[in-house]
Scaffold this motif. Sequence first.
Motif, PDB file in Angstrom:
ATOM      1  N   PHE A 233       0.150  -4.964   8.797  1.00 54.74           N
ATOM      2  CA  PHE A 233       0.936  -4.574   8.160  1.00 54.74           C
ATOM      3  C   PHE A 233       1.338  -2.960   7.220  1.00 54.74           C
ATOM      4  O   PHE A 233       2.855  -2.583   6.762  1.00 54.74           O
ATOM      5  CB  PHE A 233       0.598  -4.683   5.940  1.00 54.74           C
ATOM      6  N   MET A 234       1.086  -2.502   8.530  1.00 53.88           N
ATOM      7  CA  MET A 234       0.778  -0.781   7.576  1.00 53.88           C
ATOM      8  C   MET A 234       1.902  -0.147   8.670  1.00 53.88           C
ATOM      9  O   MET A 234       3.433   0.054   8.467  1.00 53.88           O
ATOM     10  CB  MET A 234       0.014   0.318   8.079  1.00 53.88           C
ATOM     11  N   ALA A 235       1.803  -1.139  10.279  1.00 56.38           N
ATOM     12  CA  ALA A 235       2.847  -0.899  10.652  1.00 56.38           C
ATOM     13  C   ALA A 235       4.478  -1.219  10.396  1.00 56.38           C
ATOM     14  O   ALA A 235       4.944  -0.551  10.302  1.00 56.38           O
ATOM     15  CB  ALA A 235       2.451  -1.506  12.818  1.00 56.38           C
ATOM     16  N   GLU A 236       4.337  -2.399   9.790  1.00 57.93           N
ATOM     17  CA  GLU A 236       5.166  -3.544   9.829  1.00 57.93           C
ATOM     18  C   GLU A 236       5.783  -2.451   7.654  1.00 57.93           C
ATOM     19  O   GLU A 236       7.361  -1.948   8.252  1.00 57.93           O
ATOM     20  CB  GLU A 236       5.806  -4.696   8.637  1.00 57.93           C
ATOM     21  N   TYR A 237       5.481  -1.549   7.293  1.00 64.28           N
ATOM     22  CA  TYR A 237       6.008  -1.104   6.312  1.00 64.28           C
ATOM     23  C   TYR A 237       6.207   0.141   6.130  1.00 64.28           C
ATOM     24  O   TYR A 237       7.158   1.209   5.657  1.00 64.28           O
ATOM     25  CB  TYR A 237       4.657  -0.963   5.442  1.00 64.28           C
ATOM     26  N   ALA A 238       5.912   0.951   7.836  1.00 61.64           N
ATOM     27  CA  ALA A 238       5.871   2.206   7.838  1.00 61.64           C
ATOM     28  C   ALA A 238       7.740   1.992   8.521  1.00 61.64           C
ATOM     29  O   ALA A 238       8.400   3.192   8.944  1.00 61.64           O
ATOM     30  CB  ALA A 238       5.543   2.185   9.236  1.00 61.64           C
TER      31      ALA A 238
ATOM     32  N   HIS B 134      -1.498   0.089  -0.079  1.00 61.16           N
ATOM     33  CA  HIS B 134      -0.915  -0.971  -0.141  1.00 61.16           C
ATOM     34  C   HIS B 134      -0.709  -2.429   0.713  1.00 61.16           C
ATOM     35  O   HIS B 134      -0.780  -3.080   0.810  1.00 61.16           O
ATOM     36  CB  HIS B 134       0.579  -0.842  -0.382  1.00 61.16           C
ATOM     37  N   SER B 135      -1.433  -1.775   1.995  1.00 63.78           N
ATOM     38  CA  SER B 135      -1.634  -2.025   2.915  1.00 63.78           C
ATOM     39  C   SER B 135      -3.014  -3.035   2.715  1.00 63.78           C
ATOM     40  O   SER B 135      -3.422  -4.763   2.895  1.00 63.78           O
ATOM     41  CB  SER B 135      -1.836  -2.395   4.164  1.00 63.78           C
ATOM     42  N   CYS B 136      -4.417  -2.671   1.995  1.00 62.25           N
ATOM     43  CA  CYS B 136      -5.098  -3.331   2.188  1.00 62.25           C
ATOM     44  C   CYS B 136      -4.779  -4.167   1.006  1.00 62.25           C
ATOM     45  O   CYS B 136      -5.759  -5.301   0.993  1.00 62.25           O
ATOM     46  CB  CYS B 136      -5.981  -2.792   1.356  1.00 62.25           C
ATOM     47  N   TYR B 137      -4.256  -4.209   0.086  1.00 63.81           N
ATOM     48  CA  TYR B 137      -3.822  -4.883  -0.851  1.00 63.81           C
ATOM     49  C   TYR B 137      -3.871  -5.995  -0.675  1.00 63.81           C
ATOM     50  O   TYR B 137      -3.653  -7.008  -1.152  1.00 63.81           O
ATOM     51  CB  TYR B 137      -2.601  -4.549  -1.918  1.00 63.81           C
ATOM     52  N   GLN B 138      -2.284  -6.481   0.475  1.00 69.02           N
ATOM     53  CA  GLN B 138      -1.595  -7.408   0.848  1.00 69.02           C
ATOM     54  C   GLN B 138      -2.900  -8.699   1.409  1.00 69.02           C
ATOM     55  O   GLN B 138      -2.396  -9.175   1.499  1.00 69.02           O
ATOM     56  CB  GLN B 138      -0.967  -6.561   1.257  1.00 69.02           C
ATOM     57  N   MET B 139      -3.553  -7.712   2.894  1.00 68.46           N
ATOM     58  CA  MET B 139      -4.514  -8.867   3.284  1.00 68.46           C
ATOM     59  C   MET B 139      -5.652  -8.851   2.394  1.00 68.46           C
ATOM     60  O   MET B 139      -5.880 -10.112   2.092  1.00 68.46           O
ATOM     61  CB  MET B 139      -5.565  -7.272   3.935  1.00 68.46           C
ATOM     62  N   PHE B 140      -5.589  -8.515   0.892  1.00 69.62           N
ATOM     63  CA  PHE B 140      -6.799  -8.780   0.102  1.00 69.62           C
ATOM     64  C   PHE B 140      -6.484 -10.235  -0.441  1.00 69.62           C
ATOM     65  O   PHE B 140      -6.464 -11.286  -0.416  1.00 69.62           O
ATOM     66  CB  PHE B 140      -7.403  -8.307  -0.438  1.00 69.62           C
TER      67      PHE B 140
ATOM     68  N   VAL C 133       2.387   9.309   2.544  1.00 70.44           N
ATOM     69  CA  VAL C 133       2.976   8.838   3.047  1.00 70.44           C
ATOM     70  C   VAL C 133       1.372   7.047   4.084  1.00 70.44           C
ATOM     71  O   VAL C 133       1.505   5.908   3.906  1.00 70.44           O
ATOM     72  CB  VAL C 133       3.570   8.560   4.286  1.00 70.44           C
ATOM     73  N   LEU C 134       0.811   8.151   4.031  1.00 74.95           N
ATOM     74  CA  LEU C 134      -0.391   7.403   5.224  1.00 74.95           C
ATOM     75  C   LEU C 134      -1.113   6.808   4.214  1.00 74.95           C
ATOM     76  O   LEU C 134      -2.155   5.392   4.400  1.00 74.95           O
ATOM     77  CB  LEU C 134      -1.146   7.874   6.032  1.00 74.95           C
ATOM     78  N   TRP C 135      -1.930   7.655   3.280  1.00 71.18           N
ATOM     79  CA  TRP C 135      -2.774   6.945   2.060  1.00 71.18           C
ATOM     80  C   TRP C 135      -1.693   4.867   0.974  1.00 71.18           C
ATOM     81  O   TRP C 135      -2.656   4.311   0.788  1.00 71.18           O
ATOM     82  CB  TRP C 135      -3.211   7.376   0.903  1.00 71.18           C
ATOM     83  N   GLY C 136      -0.515   6.326   0.955  1.00 67.67           N
ATOM     84  CA  GLY C 136       0.284   4.785   0.278  1.00 67.67           C
ATOM     85  C   GLY C 136       0.516   3.338   0.854  1.00 67.67           C
ATOM     86  O   GLY C 136       0.158   2.782   0.429  1.00 67.67           O
ATOM     87  N   LEU C 137       0.365   3.584   2.473  1.00 70.98           N
ATOM     88  CA  LEU C 137       0.195   2.203   3.290  1.00 70.98           C
ATOM     89  C   LEU C 137      -0.205   2.216   3.197  1.00 70.98           C
ATOM     90  O   LEU C 137      -0.777   0.296   3.710  1.00 70.98           O
ATOM     91  CB  LEU C 137       0.865   3.157   5.144  1.00 70.98           C
ATOM     92  N   PHE C 138      -1.277   2.563   3.865  1.00 73.30           N
ATOM     93  CA  PHE C 138      -3.051   2.071   3.984  1.00 73.30           C
ATOM     94  C   PHE C 138      -3.153   1.245   2.909  1.00 73.30           C
ATOM     95  O   PHE C 138      -4.191   0.150   2.723  1.00 73.30           O
ATOM     96  CB  PHE C 138      -4.033   3.130   3.939  1.00 73.30           C
TER      97      PHE C 138
ATOM     98  N   VAL D  17     -10.307 -10.339  11.842  1.00 76.03           N
ATOM     99  CA  VAL D  17      -8.552 -11.111  11.833  1.00 76.03           C
ATOM    100  C   VAL D  17      -8.522 -10.324  10.704  1.00 76.03           C
ATOM    101  O   VAL D  17      -6.969  -9.369  10.321  1.00 76.03           O
ATOM    102  CB  VAL D  17      -8.271 -12.132  11.462  1.00 76.03           C
ATOM    103  N   ALA D  18      -9.086 -10.272   9.377  1.00 72.30           N
ATOM    104  CA  ALA D  18      -8.186  -9.501   7.890  1.00 72.30           C
ATOM    105  C   ALA D  18      -7.899  -7.893   8.284  1.00 72.30           C
ATOM    106  O   ALA D  18      -7.530  -7.416   8.009  1.00 72.30           O
ATOM    107  CB  ALA D  18      -9.345 -10.167   7.268  1.00 72.30           C
ATOM    108  N   LEU D  19      -8.966  -7.330   8.764  1.00 67.19           N
ATOM    109  CA  LEU D  19      -8.965  -5.755   9.356  1.00 67.19           C
ATOM    110  C   LEU D  19      -7.995  -5.558  10.382  1.00 67.19           C
ATOM    111  O   LEU D  19      -7.124  -4.604  10.030  1.00 67.19           O
ATOM    112  CB  LEU D  19     -10.865  -4.999  10.222  1.00 67.19           C
ATOM    113  N   ALA D  20      -7.262  -6.128  11.112  1.00 67.60           N
ATOM    114  CA  ALA D  20      -6.690  -5.638  11.947  1.00 67.60           C
ATOM    115  C   ALA D  20      -5.424  -6.535  11.321  1.00 67.60           C
ATOM    116  O   ALA D  20      -3.885  -5.918  11.464  1.00 67.60           O
ATOM    117  CB  ALA D  20      -6.381  -7.131  13.130  1.00 67.60           C
TER     118      ALA D  20
END
Length: 146
Positions: free
Chosen positions: A110-115, A83-89, A76-81, A102-105
């Motif tokens: 996104f991780m919190a939103e998806y969680a 997919h969130s990195c992909y969304q940010m990118f 779950v943690l790696w999946g969230l991370f 701002v991009a790193l934040a």
Amino acid sequence: MPDAAKLIAGILIGLLGLIVSFQVMPLFPESTAFGNFAYYNAFIGLLTGWVVMGKRAGRGITAAINNGFGGALMLVLWGLFIHSCYQMFDRAMDNWYNGAFVALAAIFEFMAEYALMLINPLVIFTLIAGGIISGLATEFAWRTWR
């Protein structure tokens, strides 16, 4: 070093990632384009099972159950991370952010939103049951095919 415990852990956590992906898809808005979402999660699960769970096999039944919980949690943690990195990118390429911090934040937002979308009784039960089964099967594989 490859062994049966790593293989079984990788296959089962990868399968768990695939199953949970199909359970999570209806929880997202209808306009969401998933693409190969489920298969990416299955690959993340394969790597997680191989690296995290496989090397911790052979410590007993209680440790096997804990190993399964840990494998599901890391999935779950790696999946969230990832997919969130992909969304940010994806958004960063469209110039949504003013700076790198701002991009790193945004990754953690996104991780919190998806969680929050993962908080569903069926998804949680599937992760717990799949983790227990994966941990016990990994322990069995370690004891049987050393």
